[in-house]
Design a protein around this motif. Sequence first.
Motif, short mmCIF file in Angstrom:
data_model
loop_
_atom_site.label_atom_id
_atom_site.label_comp_id
_atom_site.label_asym_id
_atom_site.label_seq_id
_atom_site.Cartn_x
_atom_site.Cartn_y
_atom_site.Cartn_z
N CYS A 86 0.74 -1.22 -0.03
CA CYS A 86 -0.06 -0.03 -0.08
C CYS A 86 0.86 1.29 0.12
O CYS A 86 0.50 2.21 -0.87
N SER A 90 1.07 3.88 -3.23
CA SER A 90 0.86 5.42 -2.94
C SER A 90 1.73 6.56 -3.57
O SER A 90 1.41 7.42 -3.63
N THR A 101 1.53 11.09 1.59
CA THR A 101 0.13 10.37 1.22
C THR A 101 -0.63 9.70 2.65
O THR A 101 -1.75 9.71 2.34
N ILE A 103 -0.30 6.80 3.85
CA ILE A 103 -0.32 5.43 3.65
C ILE A 103 1.15 5.02 4.33
O ILE A 103 1.88 4.73 3.63
N CYS A 122 -5.49 -0.03 4.92
CA CYS A 122 -5.00 1.26 4.32
C CYS A 122 -6.02 1.68 3.31
O CYS A 122 -6.20 2.58 3.08
N ALA A 123 -6.92 0.60 2.85
CA ALA A 123 -7.64 0.97 1.39
C ALA A 123 -9.15 0.51 1.92
O ALA A 123 -9.97 -0.01 1.20
N ASP A 140 -10.96 4.88 -0.62
CA ASP A 140 -9.49 6.00 -1.00
C ASP A 140 -9.57 6.80 0.02
O ASP A 140 -8.76 7.68 0.02
N LEU A 143 -6.12 7.84 1.80
CA LEU A 143 -5.03 8.68 0.75
C LEU A 143 -5.11 10.05 0.84
O LEU A 143 -6.39 10.64 0.58
N ARG A 169 -5.92 -2.58 -2.96
CA ARG A 169 -4.94 -1.24 -2.54
C ARG A 169 -4.19 -0.99 -3.90
O ARG A 169 -3.85 0.38 -3.89
N MET A 173 -4.95 3.00 -4.61
CA MET A 173 -3.74 3.88 -4.45
C MET A 173 -3.27 4.45 -5.75
O MET A 173 -2.78 5.55 -5.65
#
Length: 549
Positions: A86, A90, A101, A103, A122-123, A140, A143, A169, A173
């Motif tokens: 991830c 990104s 970012t 992430i 992360c996503a 998203d 992000l 992801r 990203m």
Amino acid sequence: MKFTTPVAAALALLAASPIAAQEAQAPARAAAPAAPPKLVVVISVDQFSADLFAEYRAQFTGGLARLMSGAVFPSGYQSHAATETCPGHSTILSGARPARTGIVANDWTDFNAPRDDKTVYCAEDESVPGSTSESYTVSDKHLKVPTLGEWMKLADPASRVVSVAGKDRAAVMMGGHKVDELWWWNGKALVSYAGRTAPAMVTKMNANVTGRIGEAQAPMALPAFCQARSRAIPLGATKTVGDGRFARAAGNAGAFRASPEFDEAILALGAGVATDMKLGQNGHTDLLIVGASATDYVGHTFGTEGSEMCIQIFALDQMLGKLFAVLDKTGVDYAVALTADHGGHDLPERNDEHAAPMAARIDPKLNPKAVGAEIATKLGISGNPLAGSAAGDIYVDPKLPKAQRDKVLAEAIGRYAAHPQVYGVYTRAQILATPHPKTPPETWTMLERARESYEPSRSGDFVVALKPRVTPIADPTRGSVATHGSFWDYDRRVPILFWRKGMTGFEQPLSVETVDIAPTLAALIKVPVPVEIDGRCLDLDAGPGDTCR
């Protein structure tokens, strides 16, 4: 059933054996057009390290061979410390490092998250009722920056952005917050955000993939240059890796995913959607993003140095050639950038046979749960005060009284710092006091690498760096056998390749960064960069001209 020519070409890519795929020759050289390309194709090959690129580049005859005739940067860097999927993705189309970012890892700990385990993916959108870090709604929202596709739409709202990948992801990203089509594989089918109608190509590909998984896969052919790499490596009493050829039983979707068949499906989807949507053919510059994930699954499942990875890289080269052949047939002037989200490290059992006996697996006692349990017992604390990863961010429960929390933090840092497998322990204060680096990425200190992965609201109270060649997988018999994610260059270094028909190729061995890709492409298509970023434009003109001006 008879399909139109573009769809048939894409489905042929999926149906053909990847090992039998024929080389796709680059078009005859002509002068590079002065006008911006009408289609930008960005490909991320998950876990395609600079080491793999160097090892196999002499064998490339297909798509990777074509890309090697363009601008070759063999020492690209995912320059930050958190070399995971991830964070890496990104950086590719945002021009920004993970500290910007947001992430910071594939997962992080948020003690305010509305769930018991406090782990945030992360996503995902963790605020969705009933979601967990394993069963989540893709989003998203985490992000924090716009991507190249959003820059393009800001400059020309008619530009279209399509992102397809083997992982959610990767698609999210790189695609960013404003996409026209966004599709990924969820383990059973190609899916997208709730409420999005599947294009005809996605429906056809889902049917095709379902049929493919339903059929058994015979062992794939072993290219001659792979034969020396085919050697069984025992992992425990019953498991071996290293001499496989991707034979699988009918219905085994997991084995399908960790094989060249998976990339074949995703690349075919990219080819099909591009031709169906006539990307680059409507007077505006469009963006096609493809996340090829099979190399990562192969690396985790089998390691990076056996017959499995050799077959995978050979197949990837051939399949990329077929993708480019489909795009060539459209007549569109397109430019390609290819890179990776991180590198990877082979399993220590094979390292031991290959002149690296210092490689080792992590001591299970370094698991934060194990360390936290010992600290809780010593300090008389109810519950485990630690969370996170022994090879990354570690968090101390913020609900503890300050005096007690300070004792836990000091005790934890001391225990990790004293362990012989730990290279360094870096505190929040140390990391945040470190200026953002301005020098080439191979010169960065460990603190500078950690700084570029650190975002205060998401990162840990301290970060642990294992010593080189210590694999953060204690037991290879229960899942993955090898991985990535370290501070070290075998995980940070990735190739970065650019190609456009007619360009004069060159190779630049000096280091560049993946955050340089987005501003380089933005300059090529004459799109302004509307935000502050970390990357710089790379001049793709081999002579006195400058594509950055």
